[in-house]
Write a protein that holds these residues in place. Sequence first.
Motif, mmCIF file in Angstrom:
data_model
loop_
_atom_site.group_PDB
_atom_site.id
_atom_site.type_symbol
_atom_site.label_atom_id
_atom_site.label_comp_id
_atom_site.label_asym_id
_atom_site.label_seq_id
_atom_site.Cartn_x
_atom_site.Cartn_y
_atom_site.Cartn_z
ATOM 1 N N ARG A 50 0.836 -1.210 0.000
ATOM 2 C CA ARG A 50 0.000 0.000 0.000
ATOM 3 C C ARG A 50 0.872 1.261 0.000
ATOM 4 O O ARG A 50 0.541 2.244 -0.653
ATOM 5 N N GLN B 246 1.961 2.195 -3.302
ATOM 6 C CA GLN B 246 0.893 2.811 -4.093
ATOM 7 C C GLN B 246 0.635 4.260 -3.681
ATOM 8 O O GLN B 246 -0.244 4.913 -4.212
ATOM 9 N N HIS C 101 -0.144 5.323 -0.427
ATOM 10 C CA HIS C 101 -1.031 5.497 0.724
ATOM 11 C C HIS C 101 -0.223 5.873 1.967
ATOM 12 O O HIS C 101 0.885 5.392 2.165
ATOM 13 N N ILE D 90 -3.642 3.431 5.471
ATOM 14 C CA ILE D 90 -3.441 1.981 5.533
ATOM 15 C C ILE D 90 -4.048 1.431 6.819
ATOM 16 O O ILE D 90 -4.715 0.401 6.821
ATOM 17 N N GLU E 160 -7.760 1.239 6.522
ATOM 18 C CA GLU E 160 -8.187 0.169 5.619
ATOM 19 C C GLU E 160 -7.969 -1.222 6.208
ATOM 20 O O GLU E 160 -8.829 -2.095 6.089
ATOM 21 N N ILE F 140 -3.911 -8.224 -1.170
ATOM 22 C CA ILE F 140 -3.129 -6.987 -1.051
ATOM 23 C C ILE F 140 -1.648 -7.328 -0.951
ATOM 24 O O ILE F 140 -0.811 -6.723 -1.623
#
Length: 197
Positions: A73, A76, A78, A83, A86, A98
Motif C-alpha cells: 500500500r 501505491q 497510501h 493503511i 483500511e 493486497i
Amino acid sequence: MELWTLGELAERVETALADYPGQVNGRVRAVPDRRAIRWYTTIGLVDRPAEMRGRTALYSRRHLLQLVAIKRRQAQGHTLAQIQAELAGATDESLQPIAALIADPPRPTAETPQPTAETLQPSRSRFWTDRPMPTPDPAGTAEFVTAIRLADGVTVVLDRAADTTTPDPARLAAAAAPLLAELARQRLLPRPSGDET
C-alpha cells in the motif's frame, strides 16, 4: 502453525518484498526492520505477537501478510493513516490479495543470495532523489488516525482529522467492556495461545 522470531519474520518480509519498488516519496525504509515492526505493533497496525516463549516474541503468517500488505500500500502512495484505516481488523483472506504472497513463501537461507544495490532495480539506487507523488487530499487537511487495542483481535480506530484530544485508553476499555463480553460470548475473540481445542 509455523511461528518465527522477530528476526526470522523480518527476513521473510524482505524475501517476500524482493520485487518491492519502495514507497513513492522515498521517506521510509523499503523493507521494515525489527524496530519498524515493533512500532507498527505499538500503533496497532500489526497484531501483537502470536505467542511468547519466555521473553521471545513469536510471529505467524498473519504478521507476514500484514507487513507485506502495508508495504504494498505504501508503494501505491497510501499514508500509514490510510493503511491503518483500511487494514484494521482485516482477515487473512482480505490481506492475501493486497500482500500478493505466494502460498508458501521461500524460506531465507544462507545459500539464498541477498539482494544488493547492483541487483536491485536501478531506480531504487537513488530513490531519495525522486520527487514525491502528491497524495490526494480533497479536504486539504492531513488525515490522522489513532488506534487503541482493547483486547487481542479488537482494535478501535478513531478518525482524528479534526480532533486533537488525546483519548484515555483506560476509560475506553472500561466503556467497551460490554462489547468485549459479547464478542467473547459469541466466540469472536481470538483464543489465547496454546488453546487449540
